[in-house]
Design a protein around this motif. Sequence first.
Motif, PDB file in Angstrom:
ATOM      1  N   ALA A 135       0.820  -1.205   0.000  1.00 51.54           N
ATOM      2  CA  ALA A 135       0.000   0.000   0.000  1.00 51.54           C
ATOM      3  C   ALA A 135       0.852   1.251   0.000  1.00 51.54           C
ATOM      4  O   ALA A 135       0.353   2.346  -0.249  1.00 51.54           O
ATOM      5  N   THR A 563      -4.815  14.557   4.274  1.00 53.05           N
ATOM      6  CA  THR A 563      -4.032  14.213   3.092  1.00 53.05           C
ATOM      7  C   THR A 563      -3.338  15.464   2.580  1.00 53.05           C
ATOM      8  O   THR A 563      -3.992  16.464   2.285  1.00 53.05           O
ATOM      9  N   LEU A 659      -2.719  10.576  -3.053  1.00 49.95           N
ATOM     10  CA  LEU A 659      -2.359   9.485  -2.153  1.00 49.95           C
ATOM     11  C   LEU A 659      -2.229   9.987  -0.717  1.00 49.95           C
ATOM     12  O   LEU A 659      -1.576  11.002  -0.464  1.00 49.95           O
ATOM     13  N   ARG A 663      -1.742   4.656   4.371  1.00 44.68           N
ATOM     14  CA  ARG A 663      -2.804   3.827   3.815  1.00 44.68           C
ATOM     15  C   ARG A 663      -2.840   2.543   4.630  1.00 44.68           C
ATOM     16  O   ARG A 663      -1.902   1.753   4.604  1.00 44.68           O
ATOM     17  N   LEU A 668      -3.212  -2.206  -2.348  1.00 43.26           N
ATOM     18  CA  LEU A 668      -3.399  -0.934  -3.028  1.00 43.26           C
ATOM     19  C   LEU A 668      -4.597  -1.064  -3.952  1.00 43.26           C
ATOM     20  O   LEU A 668      -4.564  -1.799  -4.937  1.00 43.26           O
ATOM     21  N   GLN A 672      -9.465   5.143  -1.802  1.00 41.00           N
ATOM     22  CA  GLN A 672      -8.814   5.220  -0.497  1.00 41.00           C
ATOM     23  C   GLN A 672      -9.524   4.405   0.582  1.00 41.00           C
ATOM     24  O   GLN A 672      -8.898   4.014   1.558  1.00 41.00           O
ATOM     25  N   TYR A 673     -10.823   4.193   0.453  1.00 41.24           N
ATOM     26  CA  TYR A 673     -11.579   3.474   1.483  1.00 41.24           C
ATOM     27  C   TYR A 673     -12.101   2.165   0.900  1.00 41.24           C
ATOM     28  O   TYR A 673     -12.504   2.110  -0.272  1.00 41.24           O
ATOM     29  N   SER A 817     -14.222  -0.467  -3.072  1.00 40.10           N
ATOM     30  CA  SER A 817     -13.494   0.722  -2.642  1.00 40.10           C
ATOM     31  C   SER A 817     -14.183   1.966  -3.166  1.00 40.10           C
ATOM     32  O   SER A 817     -14.924   1.931  -4.155  1.00 40.10           O
ATOM     33  N   ASN A 819     -14.031   6.693  -2.866  1.00 42.33           N
ATOM     34  CA  ASN A 819     -13.483   7.950  -2.374  1.00 42.33           C
ATOM     35  C   ASN A 819     -14.616   8.827  -1.866  1.00 42.33           C
ATOM     36  O   ASN A 819     -15.790   8.628  -2.214  1.00 42.33           O
TER      37      ASN A 819
END
Length: 830
Positions: A135, A563, A659, A663, A668, A672-673, A817, A819
């Motif tokens: 990650a 971030t 990024l 993380r 990866l 992000q979630y 996943s 964002n």
Amino acid sequence: MNLPALCIRRPVMTTLLTGALCVFGAMAYRYLPVSDLPNIDFPTIVVTANLPGATPETMASAVATPIEQQFATIAGIDSMVSSSSLGATAITVQFALDRNIDAAAQDIQSALAAVQRRLPNDMPTPPSLRKTNPADTPVLFMTVSSPTLPLSAVHEYADTRIAQRISMIDGVAFVQIYGAQKYALRVQLDPRLLAARGVTLDEVRAALAAHNVNLPTGILDGNQQTMTVVASGQLNSSAEFRDIVVAYRNAAPVRLGELARVLDDVQDNRVGYWFYDKSGGSRAIGLGVQRQPGTNTIEVVRKIRELLPALREQMPKSVTIEILMDKSASIKESVDDVKFTMLLSIALVILVIFLFLRSLTATLIPSVAIPLALLGTFVVMYFSGYTLDNLSLLALTLSLGFVVDDAIVMLENIVRYLEQGLPVREAAFKGAGEIGFTIMSMTLSLVAVFIPVLFMGGILGRLLHEFAVTITASILVSGVVSLTLTPMLCSRFLKPHGGTRAAPAHGKFYQWTERALDGMRALYERTLHVAMRHRRLTLGTAGLMVVLTVVVGRVLPTGFIPTDDTRQIFVFTEGAQDVSFAEMVKHQEAAAAIVAKHPHVEAFMSALGGGPTVSTLNQGRIFMRLTPRDQRPSAFEIVQDLRKQFAAIPGLRAYPQVLPPIRIGGSLTKAQYQFTLFGTDLKELYAAAQNMELKMRGLPGLQDVNSDLQITNPQLRVAIKRDRAAALGISPQQIEDALYNAYGSRQVSTLYTPTNQYYVIMEMAPEFQKNSDALALLSLRTKSGKVVPLDAVAELQREIGPLTVNHLGQVPAVTISFNLKLGYSLGQAS
């Protein structure tokens, strides 16, 4: 005798101890590593295994499952995730935070040795492991290119000279090669020519393996001289391979050149890497340097940069090495900003002390506690294995207000007795003796505030543990300094109090500031009287502030760690599951054209295939380096702008993101979630995952919702007619072996050179790989020696199957996943 009295009576001892603290603190500061955040890397090990040509189901059942079953016996595993695609499997094993990664690697290696016999025999290499967190983004991106040399030659320089040399640097975990173009000799067979001469694929494979050998041949040991026997068993060029005699038909040799095209090619021709800057774009080889967990990022990058000039001298003039991204630059900038803030805070604290004490000598005495507390804290940080990062420097900055409190309290109590007319030495003894216990209680009470933080668990506890220890150490050191050095300095440098009100001993500056302080005190007294007369209004205002605090606290977005804008944007691209490599290249070039036109992108790379873990042919990556922050809007605004432009590309989905600094998790993903669903019933799991993804797309606070569930990949199933095959003496293994020889890009032999080794790959010619009807042209040899076509013992059926198979532990899993949109928090979105 108390400690302050001892230090007053022994000024030389106190001075020497203070000097020793300064020396050791300065030495510790020099050796402290620098990073952006504390070391919170999970002990993570990634195991990769390859079996070219195998389907995702085969990789999951024959490779991933046996390895996962063996890994399940290892203690301390937090999570185990595997992803299997065409010909490759990656298993990410994440251990508990307190697990030593070196010991964990030994356990993994022992498990791989134990499971080796249960894995397929056709694997070209055994499974390999590396200690890293996939990650994490690489700390350094480099590109190697040449306008004149072929990519296979550029890859040779990048792999054998640059990557291997960089991997030897202390702190480097591994060097990932993007767009690998390793040389290979490719044999592309024509099934019509094979059928016309009555030659099967097994015969070609056996001939390639038998005619290209590199075996020990022994020595001749004479009476006076010893000679080494060397045989020319290995072939070295494509022309020599064309002359191989595969078989004899009608007493005439059938050579390989009569059956196939023999080409100088690359090992994986479905991989691409492009580097773009202001001058345009070109094919290149990318190198991503991954650091080991817990190492100094700035030091690792510095060593690599020092090595690059020597590497450039060893390369041909046409080979250029460019640095696309340097993560240490943003780390150094952020740490330097915090250092400047800390120095500014020190100056402001000293200025405030001077404005209230109005004496240079009296100001210097408590001010000495600041550098001594910092130097003592550096010693504690060094022996604790901490780093100079944003959080530890923040702790030091916050502690500046605490470290002078004890010294000021000690100073004021001693000055109080001076103003009563006592001699300086006697005032120091009496004042320090009275206030010593108070200073000790103040110090311990401040330390007690951070005790709960010290015992926090999980990722947040690991993140804040260094912060708590640093600020606690600075407070404790300041308390010791206030009980030792401060009373000694007061007994030596303070002047007796003198003067009267009629003839004050202080100058005009003191008198002016005294009047200003009297005015402030009077103003406070008047406002206090007003508040006491209007008690209901005062209480109502206080209650309103409490309510507003709760309301605003609910409205503000919440998150884990902010971030930062580090001039970097990462984009995942994804095409249809059945997209060909040539079509995916067109989609990727369309996305690259949009990025190249963006005015705030300085340089970027575009890659297809060959990712750090398992990547499929329908996925690509774009990594951008933005212009300096003072010349552009924020990276988050650029991401939103690019997201709109990428949406106009037909047949391609793009997921741009800034990024995060941390993380969590070992995988990866495209956002992000993540949510991971797992279960043993595949039908129920896939239905639930699709339903959840659909529902999440309807939530207003989410964007880039995607899933790693890819189960609509077209497949061509070869249904074996077992009775017919048995009657002809043809086994299912013989049929699958023929298919693997034809369409699996099988590695049938190896070329050995002094610097590397290369594969000889056998496959069907490209024009027959594109046509499913060509499978019927495959020839099989029956038990009686007769050659029959494949369609005599099998039928072709079109189906839909998975492009990837993912596991959580040993259980099938699907990861969704997403964002967050700007202005939304995770709690609001869910």
